[in-house]
Design a protein around this motif. Structure first.
Motif, short mmCIF file in Angstrom:
data_model
loop_
_atom_site.label_atom_id
_atom_site.label_comp_id
_atom_site.label_asym_id
_atom_site.label_seq_id
_atom_site.Cartn_x
_atom_site.Cartn_y
_atom_site.Cartn_z
N GLN A 439 -7.70 -2.80 9.33
CA GLN A 439 -7.98 -1.90 8.21
C GLN A 439 -7.34 -0.53 8.42
O GLN A 439 -6.76 0.05 7.50
CB GLN A 439 -9.49 -1.76 8.03
N ARG A 440 -7.45 -0.02 9.65
CA ARG A 440 -6.85 1.27 9.95
C ARG A 440 -5.33 1.21 9.78
O ARG A 440 -4.71 2.08 9.17
CB ARG A 440 -7.21 1.65 11.38
N LEU A 441 -4.72 0.16 10.31
CA LEU A 441 -3.27 0.01 10.25
C LEU A 441 -2.81 -0.13 8.79
O LEU A 441 -1.83 0.51 8.38
CB LEU A 441 -2.85 -1.21 11.07
N TYR A 442 -3.50 -0.97 8.02
CA TYR A 442 -3.04 -1.22 6.66
C TYR A 442 -3.18 0.02 5.78
O TYR A 442 -2.30 0.32 4.96
CB TYR A 442 -3.80 -2.39 6.05
N ALA A 443 -4.25 0.76 5.98
CA ALA A 443 -4.40 2.02 5.24
C ALA A 443 -3.26 2.97 5.57
O ALA A 443 -2.71 3.65 4.70
CB ALA A 443 -5.75 2.65 5.56
N ASP A 444 -2.89 3.03 6.85
CA ASP A 444 -1.78 3.90 7.25
C ASP A 444 -0.46 3.45 6.63
O ASP A 444 0.35 4.28 6.20
CB ASP A 444 -1.64 3.91 8.78
#
Length: 500
Positions: A439-444
Protein backbone atom coordinates in the motif's frame (compact mmCIF):
# COMPACT_ATOMS: atom_id res chain seq x y z
CA UNK A 1 13.15 -31.93 -18.14
CA UNK A 2 12.37 -31.55 -21.82
CA UNK A 3 13.58 -28.88 -24.23
CA UNK A 4 14.63 -26.21 -21.76
CA UNK A 5 17.73 -24.24 -21.01
CA UNK A 6 17.64 -25.56 -17.42
CA UNK A 7 20.22 -28.34 -17.42
CA UNK A 8 20.97 -30.86 -14.72
CA UNK A 9 24.58 -30.60 -13.66
CA UNK A 10 24.92 -26.84 -13.95
CA UNK A 11 25.47 -25.58 -10.42
CA UNK A 12 22.55 -23.73 -8.89
CA UNK A 13 24.80 -21.07 -7.45
CA UNK A 14 25.74 -19.48 -10.76
CA UNK A 15 26.36 -15.80 -10.35
CA UNK A 16 25.95 -12.94 -12.76
CA UNK A 17 29.32 -11.73 -14.05
CA UNK A 18 30.84 -8.74 -15.79
CA UNK A 19 28.42 -6.13 -14.57
CA UNK A 20 29.20 -2.64 -15.79
CA UNK A 21 29.28 0.31 -13.40
CA UNK A 22 25.89 1.89 -12.91
CA UNK A 23 24.65 5.38 -12.26
CA UNK A 24 23.03 6.45 -9.02
CA UNK A 25 19.24 6.41 -8.94
CA UNK A 26 17.63 9.84 -9.19
CA UNK A 27 14.19 9.95 -7.71
CA UNK A 28 12.01 12.70 -6.34
CA UNK A 29 9.78 11.91 -3.40
CA UNK A 30 6.22 13.16 -3.58
CA UNK A 31 4.14 13.32 -0.41
CA UNK A 32 1.18 10.96 -0.12
CA UNK A 33 -2.42 12.05 -0.27
CA UNK A 34 -5.32 10.96 1.91
CA UNK A 35 -4.70 8.37 4.62
CA UNK A 36 -6.39 4.95 4.78
CA UNK A 37 -7.52 3.17 7.92
CA UNK A 38 -4.18 1.31 7.96
CA UNK A 39 -2.27 4.58 8.25
CA UNK A 40 -0.90 4.32 4.71
CA UNK A 41 -1.73 7.20 2.34
CA UNK A 42 -4.24 6.16 -0.31
CA UNK A 43 -3.50 6.72 -4.00
CA UNK A 44 -5.67 9.21 -5.93
CA UNK A 45 -7.11 7.72 -9.13
CA UNK A 46 -5.70 10.08 -11.71
CA UNK A 47 -6.42 9.89 -15.43
CA UNK A 48 -4.29 7.89 -17.89
CA UNK A 49 -2.58 4.52 -17.60
CA UNK A 50 0.79 3.80 -16.02
CA UNK A 51 2.77 0.65 -16.73
CA UNK A 52 4.42 0.55 -13.34
CA UNK A 53 7.41 -1.80 -13.20
CA UNK A 54 8.61 -3.04 -9.81
CA UNK A 55 11.51 -5.32 -8.87
CA UNK A 56 11.16 -7.73 -5.95
CA UNK A 57 14.38 -9.23 -4.57
CA UNK A 58 13.82 -12.64 -3.01
CA UNK A 59 11.13 -15.25 -3.62
CA UNK A 60 10.01 -16.34 -0.17
CA UNK A 61 6.62 -15.73 1.46
CA UNK A 62 7.09 -11.99 1.97
CA UNK A 63 8.15 -11.57 -1.67
CA UNK A 64 5.14 -13.42 -3.06
CA UNK A 65 2.66 -11.81 -0.69
CA UNK A 66 3.98 -8.35 -1.54
CA UNK A 67 3.74 -9.19 -5.24
CA UNK A 68 0.21 -10.49 -4.77
CA UNK A 69 -1.04 -7.33 -3.08
CA UNK A 70 0.69 -5.02 -5.53
CA UNK A 71 -1.16 -6.74 -8.37
CA UNK A 72 -4.41 -6.45 -6.43
CA UNK A 73 -3.90 -2.73 -5.87
CA UNK A 74 -3.09 -2.18 -9.53
CA UNK A 75 -6.26 -4.00 -10.61
CA UNK A 76 -8.80 -2.42 -8.30
CA UNK A 77 -11.16 0.43 -9.07
CA UNK A 78 -12.78 1.46 -12.34
CA UNK A 79 -9.47 2.51 -13.89
CA UNK A 80 -7.00 -0.38 -14.13
CA UNK A 81 -3.35 0.42 -13.48
CA UNK A 82 -1.08 -1.94 -15.44
CA UNK A 83 1.63 -3.41 -13.22
CA UNK A 84 4.67 -5.47 -14.11
CA UNK A 85 6.77 -7.18 -11.45
CA UNK A 86 10.14 -8.86 -11.90
CA UNK A 87 11.18 -11.20 -9.08
CA UNK A 88 14.89 -11.95 -8.61
CA UNK A 89 16.05 -15.10 -6.83
CA UNK A 90 19.64 -16.28 -6.27
CA UNK A 91 18.65 -19.93 -6.58
CA UNK A 92 16.93 -21.55 -9.58
CA UNK A 93 14.00 -22.53 -7.34
CA UNK A 94 11.46 -20.17 -5.73
CA UNK A 95 9.64 -20.04 -2.37
CA UNK A 96 12.55 -19.49 0.04
CA UNK A 97 11.90 -20.82 3.54
CA UNK A 98 8.68 -22.52 2.45
CA UNK A 99 10.85 -24.87 0.39
CA UNK A 100 13.95 -24.92 2.58
CA UNK A 101 12.72 -24.09 6.09
CA UNK A 102 9.43 -25.90 6.65
CA UNK A 103 9.82 -29.31 8.29
CA UNK A 104 9.54 -32.15 5.75
CA UNK A 105 6.85 -33.86 7.83
CA UNK A 106 4.66 -30.73 7.76
CA UNK A 107 3.52 -30.72 4.11
CA UNK A 108 0.31 -28.87 4.95
CA UNK A 109 2.35 -25.75 5.74
CA UNK A 110 3.63 -25.79 2.17
CA UNK A 111 0.13 -25.45 0.71
CA UNK A 112 0.80 -21.72 0.33
CA UNK A 113 2.89 -22.67 -2.71
CA UNK A 114 -0.39 -23.10 -4.61
CA UNK A 115 -1.29 -19.48 -3.85
CA UNK A 116 2.18 -18.27 -4.82
CA UNK A 117 2.02 -20.23 -8.09
CA UNK A 118 -1.27 -18.51 -8.90
CA UNK A 119 0.41 -15.14 -8.31
CA UNK A 120 3.14 -16.11 -10.77
CA UNK A 121 0.55 -16.75 -13.51
CA UNK A 122 -0.17 -13.03 -13.74
CA UNK A 123 0.68 -11.70 -17.21
CA UNK A 124 2.81 -8.96 -15.67
CA UNK A 125 5.02 -11.35 -13.66
CA UNK A 126 8.54 -12.48 -14.58
CA UNK A 127 10.78 -14.75 -12.50
CA UNK A 128 14.54 -14.30 -12.71
CA UNK A 129 15.73 -17.47 -11.03
CA UNK A 130 19.44 -18.20 -10.70
CA UNK A 131 20.13 -14.45 -10.78
CA UNK A 132 21.75 -12.99 -7.68
CA UNK A 133 21.33 -9.35 -6.75
CA UNK A 134 24.39 -8.11 -4.92
CA UNK A 135 27.97 -7.57 -5.88
CA UNK A 136 27.63 -8.47 -9.56
CA UNK A 137 24.11 -7.19 -10.07
CA UNK A 138 24.06 -4.19 -7.74
CA UNK A 139 20.93 -3.07 -6.01
CA UNK A 140 21.70 0.41 -7.35
CA UNK A 141 21.19 -0.79 -10.94
CA UNK A 142 17.77 -2.15 -10.04
CA UNK A 143 16.85 1.13 -8.37
CA UNK A 144 17.91 2.97 -11.50
CA UNK A 145 15.95 0.67 -13.80
CA UNK A 146 12.64 0.14 -11.97
CA UNK A 147 9.98 2.43 -10.55
CA UNK A 148 10.48 0.79 -7.16
CA UNK A 149 12.45 -2.07 -5.60
CA UNK A 150 11.24 -4.22 -2.69
CA UNK A 151 13.90 -6.24 -0.83
CA UNK A 152 12.56 -9.44 0.73
CA UNK A 153 15.75 -11.38 1.40
CA UNK A 154 14.81 -12.44 4.92
CA UNK A 155 17.26 -13.74 7.49
CA UNK A 156 19.61 -16.45 6.27
CA UNK A 157 22.11 -16.45 9.12
CA UNK A 158 21.95 -17.84 12.65
CA UNK A 159 22.93 -16.41 16.00
CA UNK A 160 25.89 -17.56 18.03
CA UNK A 161 25.57 -18.63 21.65
CA UNK A 162 28.87 -16.96 22.51
CA UNK A 163 30.05 -19.94 24.56
CA UNK A 164 33.59 -21.20 25.17
CA UNK A 165 34.13 -24.24 22.95
CA UNK A 166 31.48 -23.26 20.43
CA UNK A 167 34.04 -23.62 17.63
CA UNK A 168 34.30 -27.39 18.22
CA UNK A 169 33.17 -29.80 15.51
CA UNK A 170 29.62 -30.89 16.20
CA UNK A 171 28.19 -27.44 17.02
CA UNK A 172 25.84 -26.28 14.28
CA UNK A 173 23.16 -23.65 13.87
CA UNK A 174 19.58 -24.74 13.29
CA UNK A 175 19.25 -22.71 10.04
CA UNK A 176 22.00 -24.61 8.19
CA UNK A 177 20.92 -27.94 9.68
CA UNK A 178 17.31 -27.39 8.57
CA UNK A 179 18.45 -26.40 5.08
CA UNK A 180 20.67 -29.49 4.97
CA UNK A 181 17.80 -31.90 5.52
CA UNK A 182 15.60 -29.82 3.17
CA UNK A 183 18.02 -30.19 0.20
CA UNK A 184 19.24 -26.59 0.02
CA UNK A 185 22.07 -26.64 -2.56
CA UNK A 186 24.35 -24.48 -0.40
CA UNK A 187 24.27 -27.00 2.46
CA UNK A 188 24.42 -30.41 0.82
CA UNK A 189 28.08 -30.85 1.77
CA UNK A 190 27.66 -30.29 5.51
CA UNK A 191 29.47 -32.86 7.62
CA UNK A 192 28.71 -33.68 11.25
CA UNK A 193 30.35 -36.09 13.66
CA UNK A 194 28.10 -38.82 15.02
CA UNK A 195 26.23 -37.48 18.08
CA UNK A 196 26.62 -40.78 19.90
CA UNK A 197 23.90 -41.46 22.44
CA UNK A 198 22.62 -37.89 22.77
CA UNK A 199 22.16 -34.56 20.99
CA UNK A 200 21.26 -31.19 22.49
CA UNK A 201 19.10 -28.49 20.92
CA UNK A 202 19.49 -25.09 22.60
CA UNK A 203 16.33 -23.02 22.27
CA UNK A 204 12.61 -23.59 22.72
CA UNK A 205 10.88 -22.22 19.66
CA UNK A 206 9.13 -24.22 16.96
CA UNK A 207 12.34 -24.65 14.98
CA UNK A 208 13.98 -26.28 18.00
CA UNK A 209 11.09 -28.74 18.31
CA UNK A 210 11.24 -29.40 14.55
CA UNK A 211 14.92 -30.32 14.78
CA UNK A 212 14.38 -32.56 17.81
CA UNK A 213 11.49 -34.32 16.10
CA UNK A 214 13.40 -34.92 12.85
CA UNK A 215 16.33 -36.39 14.80
CA UNK A 216 13.99 -38.67 16.79
CA UNK A 217 11.47 -39.91 14.24
CA UNK A 218 11.93 -43.26 12.53
CA UNK A 219 13.50 -43.37 9.04
CA UNK A 220 10.49 -45.37 7.83
CA UNK A 221 8.13 -42.52 8.71
CA UNK A 222 10.40 -39.84 7.29
CA UNK A 223 10.78 -41.68 3.96
CA UNK A 224 7.17 -40.73 3.29
CA UNK A 225 8.21 -37.05 3.23
CA UNK A 226 10.40 -35.00 0.89
CA UNK A 227 13.34 -34.94 3.32
CA UNK A 228 16.73 -34.99 1.63
CA UNK A 229 17.71 -38.60 0.88
CA UNK A 230 21.34 -38.20 1.99
CA UNK A 231 20.36 -36.41 5.20
CA UNK A 232 17.77 -39.09 5.98
CA UNK A 233 20.35 -41.84 5.61
CA UNK A 234 22.80 -39.94 7.80
CA UNK A 235 20.24 -39.47 10.58
CA UNK A 236 19.19 -43.11 10.26
CA UNK A 237 22.84 -44.12 10.71
CA UNK A 238 23.07 -41.98 13.85
CA UNK A 239 20.06 -43.82 15.23
CA UNK A 240 21.59 -47.18 14.37
CA UNK A 241 24.77 -46.05 16.12
CA UNK A 242 22.85 -45.41 19.31
CA UNK A 243 21.30 -41.91 19.21
CA UNK A 244 18.67 -42.23 21.89
CA UNK A 245 18.10 -38.90 23.64
CA UNK A 246 17.55 -35.40 22.26
CA UNK A 247 17.61 -32.65 24.90
CA UNK A 248 15.65 -29.45 24.14
CA UNK A 249 17.04 -26.81 26.48
CA UNK A 250 15.56 -23.49 27.59
CA UNK A 251 16.84 -21.03 30.15
CA UNK A 252 13.42 -19.90 31.37
CA UNK A 253 10.20 -21.73 32.26
CA UNK A 254 7.52 -23.20 30.03
CA UNK A 255 5.30 -20.10 30.33
CA UNK A 256 8.02 -18.07 28.62
CA UNK A 257 8.86 -20.69 25.95
CA UNK A 258 8.12 -19.71 22.34
CA UNK A 259 6.89 -23.03 20.93
CA UNK A 260 3.26 -23.49 19.95
CA UNK A 261 0.94 -26.10 21.42
CA UNK A 262 0.57 -27.79 18.05
CA UNK A 263 4.31 -28.47 17.85
CA UNK A 264 4.48 -29.47 21.50
CA UNK A 265 1.53 -31.85 21.26
CA UNK A 266 3.00 -33.47 18.15
CA UNK A 267 6.05 -34.66 20.09
CA UNK A 268 3.84 -36.98 22.08
CA UNK A 269 1.97 -38.44 19.11
CA UNK A 270 4.53 -40.96 17.79
CA UNK A 271 4.77 -44.62 18.74
CA UNK A 272 8.57 -44.65 18.65
CA UNK A 273 9.24 -41.34 20.47
CA UNK A 274 8.78 -40.66 24.19
CA UNK A 275 8.49 -36.97 25.10
CA UNK A 276 9.39 -36.26 28.71
CA UNK A 277 9.65 -33.33 31.13
CA UNK A 278 11.08 -33.32 34.64
CA UNK A 279 8.13 -32.68 37.00
CA UNK A 280 10.46 -30.75 39.31
CA UNK A 281 11.25 -28.28 36.54
CA UNK A 282 7.58 -27.70 35.85
CA UNK A 283 7.07 -26.92 39.50
CA UNK A 284 10.09 -24.60 39.67
CA UNK A 285 8.81 -22.76 36.60
CA UNK A 286 5.68 -21.71 38.43
CA UNK A 287 6.64 -18.82 40.69
CA UNK A 288 4.13 -16.08 41.48
CA UNK A 289 5.00 -14.02 38.41
CA UNK A 290 4.62 -17.04 36.10
CA UNK A 291 1.29 -17.88 37.72
CA UNK A 292 0.17 -14.34 36.89
CA UNK A 293 1.30 -14.76 33.28
CA UNK A 294 -0.44 -18.13 33.07
CA UNK A 295 -3.71 -16.74 34.43
CA UNK A 296 -4.12 -14.48 31.40
CA UNK A 297 -3.18 -17.02 28.71
CA UNK A 298 -5.47 -19.87 27.68
CA UNK A 299 -2.77 -21.05 25.26
CA UNK A 300 -0.21 -21.49 28.02
CA UNK A 301 -2.78 -23.23 30.20
CA UNK A 302 -3.12 -25.80 27.44
CA UNK A 303 0.68 -26.00 27.24
CA UNK A 304 0.72 -26.90 30.91
CA UNK A 305 -1.72 -29.76 30.31
CA UNK A 306 0.45 -31.16 27.50
CA UNK A 307 3.62 -30.85 29.57
CA UNK A 308 2.02 -32.52 32.57
CA UNK A 309 1.36 -35.57 30.37
CA UNK A 310 5.02 -35.52 29.36
CA UNK A 311 6.01 -35.25 33.02
CA UNK A 312 4.10 -38.46 33.69
CA UNK A 313 6.54 -40.19 31.30
CA UNK A 314 9.65 -38.97 33.07
CA UNK A 315 10.20 -42.09 35.19
CA UNK A 316 10.33 -44.19 32.00
CA UNK A 317 13.05 -42.24 30.21
CA UNK A 318 15.88 -44.61 31.22
CA UNK A 319 14.03 -47.87 30.56
CA UNK A 320 11.99 -47.17 27.42
CA UNK A 321 12.96 -48.68 24.08
CA UNK A 322 11.82 -45.48 22.34
CA UNK A 323 13.97 -42.50 21.46
CA UNK A 324 13.50 -39.79 24.08
CA UNK A 325 12.91 -36.09 23.50
CA UNK A 326 13.62 -34.45 26.86
CA UNK A 327 12.21 -30.91 27.10
CA UNK A 328 14.20 -29.11 29.79
CA UNK A 329 13.51 -25.79 31.50
CA UNK A 330 15.48 -23.40 33.74
CA UNK A 331 18.83 -24.50 32.29
CA UNK A 332 21.27 -22.21 30.53
CA UNK A 333 24.36 -23.44 28.61
CA UNK A 334 27.68 -21.99 29.80
CA UNK A 335 30.32 -24.04 27.97
CA UNK A 336 30.71 -26.57 25.16
CA UNK A 337 32.84 -29.42 26.47
CA UNK A 338 35.33 -31.25 24.21
CA UNK A 339 35.52 -35.00 23.71
CA UNK A 340 38.62 -37.03 24.59
CA UNK A 341 40.30 -36.01 21.34
CA UNK A 342 39.78 -32.32 22.04
CA UNK A 343 38.46 -31.31 18.61
CA UNK A 344 34.82 -32.40 18.72
CA UNK A 345 31.87 -31.93 21.05
CA UNK A 346 31.76 -34.18 24.08
CA UNK A 347 29.11 -32.46 26.15
CA UNK A 348 27.35 -29.28 27.21
CA UNK A 349 27.67 -27.65 30.63
CA UNK A 350 24.42 -26.22 31.98
CA UNK A 351 23.78 -23.93 34.92
CA UNK A 352 20.47 -24.07 36.76
CA UNK A 353 18.56 -20.79 36.58
CA UNK A 354 15.71 -19.24 38.49
CA UNK A 355 13.18 -16.69 37.31
CA UNK A 356 13.24 -13.19 38.73
CA UNK A 357 11.24 -10.07 37.91
CA UNK A 358 7.66 -9.00 37.36
CA UNK A 359 5.14 -10.87 35.25
CA UNK A 360 5.92 -10.41 31.58
CA UNK A 361 9.44 -9.20 32.34
CA UNK A 362 11.08 -12.19 34.00
CA UNK A 363 14.71 -13.02 33.39
CA UNK A 364 16.67 -16.21 34.03
CA UNK A 365 19.31 -15.75 36.74
CA UNK A 366 22.03 -18.41 37.30
CA UNK A 367 21.92 -20.15 40.65
CA UNK A 368 25.45 -21.58 40.46
CA UNK A 369 24.39 -25.25 40.33
CA UNK A 370 25.78 -26.93 37.21
CA UNK A 371 25.24 -30.14 35.23
CA UNK A 372 27.32 -31.64 32.41
CA UNK A 373 25.18 -33.25 29.71
CA UNK A 374 27.08 -35.75 27.51
CA UNK A 375 26.27 -35.24 23.81
CA UNK A 376 28.06 -35.32 20.48
CA UNK A 377 25.90 -32.83 18.58
CA UNK A 378 24.76 -29.38 19.71
CA UNK A 379 22.23 -27.45 17.64
CA UNK A 380 21.81 -23.79 18.54
CA UNK A 381 18.27 -22.64 17.77
CA UNK A 382 18.20 -19.17 19.26
CA UNK A 383 17.02 -17.19 16.25
CA UNK A 384 17.96 -16.19 12.74
CA UNK A 385 20.51 -13.55 11.79
CA UNK A 386 19.47 -10.82 9.35
CA UNK A 387 21.53 -10.68 6.16
CA UNK A 388 20.95 -7.28 4.51
CA UNK A 389 21.64 -7.02 0.81
CA UNK A 390 24.80 -5.13 -0.24
CA UNK A 391 23.77 -1.56 -0.94
CA UNK A 392 20.79 -1.66 1.42
CA UNK A 393 21.09 1.07 4.09
CA UNK A 394 21.27 -0.34 7.62
CA UNK A 395 21.73 1.23 11.04
CA UNK A 396 24.39 0.45 13.64
CA UNK A 397 22.46 -2.67 14.71
CA UNK A 398 22.34 -3.99 11.16
CA UNK A 399 18.63 -3.18 10.89
CA UNK A 400 16.86 -1.38 8.06
CA UNK A 401 15.27 1.89 9.13
CA UNK A 402 11.88 2.29 7.44
CA UNK A 403 8.39 3.68 7.77
CA UNK A 404 5.55 1.45 6.58
CA UNK A 405 8.14 -0.47 4.56
CA UNK A 406 9.64 2.57 2.81
CA UNK A 407 13.37 2.67 3.54
CA UNK A 408 14.52 5.86 5.18
CA UNK A 409 16.50 8.25 2.95
CA UNK A 410 16.30 5.86 -0.02
CA UNK A 411 13.52 6.91 -2.39
CA UNK A 412 11.97 4.07 -4.34
CA UNK A 413 13.39 1.39 -2.02
CA UNK A 414 11.20 -0.75 0.24
CA UNK A 415 11.45 -3.80 2.52
CA UNK A 416 9.03 -6.52 3.50
CA UNK A 417 9.08 -9.64 5.66
CA UNK A 418 11.74 -10.53 8.21
CA UNK A 419 14.10 -7.90 6.85
CA UNK A 420 11.42 -5.34 7.72
CA UNK A 421 10.11 -6.52 11.09
CA UNK A 422 12.80 -8.93 12.32
CA UNK A 423 12.95 -12.75 12.11
CA UNK A 424 9.74 -13.55 13.97
CA UNK A 425 6.36 -15.00 13.17
CA UNK A 426 4.88 -17.81 11.10
CA UNK A 427 4.34 -17.66 7.33
CA UNK A 428 0.94 -15.98 7.66
CA UNK A 429 2.53 -13.14 9.67
CA UNK A 430 3.89 -11.89 6.34
CA UNK A 431 0.40 -11.06 5.06
CA UNK A 432 -0.35 -7.82 6.99
CA UNK A 433 3.31 -6.91 6.69
CA UNK A 434 3.19 -7.25 2.87
CA UNK A 435 -0.12 -5.41 2.68
CA UNK A 436 1.36 -2.41 4.47
CA UNK A 437 4.46 -2.28 2.27
CA UNK A 438 2.49 -2.74 -0.95
CA UNK A 439 0.00 0.00 0.00
CA UNK A 440 2.80 2.39 0.88
CA UNK A 441 4.68 1.62 -2.34
CA UNK A 442 1.64 1.88 -4.59
CA UNK A 443 0.56 5.20 -3.11
CA UNK A 444 4.08 6.51 -3.73
CA UNK A 445 4.00 5.32 -7.35
CA UNK A 446 0.70 6.98 -8.14
CA UNK A 447 1.81 10.24 -6.57
CA UNK A 448 5.18 10.24 -8.29
CA UNK A 449 4.05 11.34 -11.74
CA UNK A 450 1.95 10.72 -14.82
CA UNK A 451 4.01 7.89 -16.34
CA UNK A 452 6.37 5.11 -15.34
CA UNK A 453 10.07 5.93 -15.57
CA UNK A 454 11.18 2.31 -15.66
CA UNK A 455 13.62 1.00 -18.26
CA UNK A 456 14.81 -2.51 -17.48
CA UNK A 457 16.87 -3.04 -20.63
CA UNK A 458 20.19 -2.53 -18.79
CA UNK A 459 19.29 -5.17 -16.23
CA UNK A 460 18.16 -7.65 -18.87
CA UNK A 461 21.29 -7.06 -20.95
CA UNK A 462 23.52 -7.53 -17.95
CA UNK A 463 21.84 -10.78 -16.93
CA UNK A 464 22.28 -12.09 -20.47
CA UNK A 465 25.90 -10.92 -20.67
CA UNK A 466 26.73 -12.61 -17.37
CA UNK A 467 26.38 -16.06 -18.88
CA UNK A 468 24.13 -17.23 -16.03
CA UNK A 469 21.23 -19.42 -17.09
CA UNK A 470 18.15 -17.47 -16.10
CA UNK A 471 15.39 -19.77 -14.87
CA UNK A 472 11.89 -18.54 -15.71
CA UNK A 473 8.84 -19.61 -13.74
CA UNK A 474 7.89 -21.92 -16.61
CA UNK A 475 11.33 -23.50 -16.28
CA UNK A 476 10.74 -23.92 -12.56
CA UNK A 477 7.46 -25.73 -13.26
CA UNK A 478 9.44 -28.24 -15.35
CA UNK A 479 11.89 -28.73 -12.48
CA UNK A 480 8.95 -29.16 -10.11
CA UNK A 481 7.34 -31.73 -12.41
CA UNK A 482 10.57 -33.71 -12.49
CA UNK A 483 10.78 -33.64 -8.68
CA UNK A 484 7.22 -34.98 -8.48
CA UNK A 485 8.05 -37.69 -11.04
CA UNK A 486 11.11 -38.81 -9.08
CA UNK A 487 9.11 -38.80 -5.87
CA UNK A 488 6.28 -40.87 -7.33
CA UNK A 489 8.78 -43.47 -8.49
CA UNK A 490 9.99 -43.84 -4.89
CA UNK A 491 6.62 -43.61 -3.16
CA UNK A 492 7.35 -40.13 -1.87
CA UNK A 493 5.70 -36.75 -2.52
CA UNK A 494 8.81 -35.38 -4.23
CA UNK A 495 12.58 -35.67 -4.50
CA UNK A 496 14.13 -32.22 -4.50
CA UNK A 497 16.83 -31.61 -7.08
CA UNK A 498 19.93 -30.02 -5.55
CA UNK A 499 21.84 -29.46 -8.82
CA UNK A 500 19.93 -27.96 -11.71
Amino acid sequence: LGDTDVMLGARSRLRCRGLAACRRARRTAVPGSATSTTGVPTAPWLGGRRNYHVAVVGSGPSAFYTTKYLFKLADKGEIKRPMKIDMFERLPTPFGLVRFGVAPDHPEVKNVITDFTDVAQNDGFRFFGNVEVGERLPLALLRQSYDAVVVCTGAAGDRSLGLPGEELSGVVGAPPLVKWYNSHPDYTGLEFPSPGAAAAVVGQGNVALDVARILARSPEAMRETDIDVDALERIAQWQRDGLRTIHVIGRRGFVQAAFTNKELRELGSYDDVLAVVDPAELELSMNAASEAELATSRIKKRSREILEKMAANFADKDTTSKRVVWVRFLSSPTEVLPDAGGSSVGGLRLVRTQLQGEAGQQVAVPTGATEDVPCGLIVRSVGFGLTPLPGLPVDERGRVSHKQGRVKDADGLYVSGWLKRGPTGVIAANIPDAQETSQRLYADLVNRGEHSGADTSAVEAQVEASGARRVSFADWRKIEAEEFRLGAAQGRPAVKLKDV
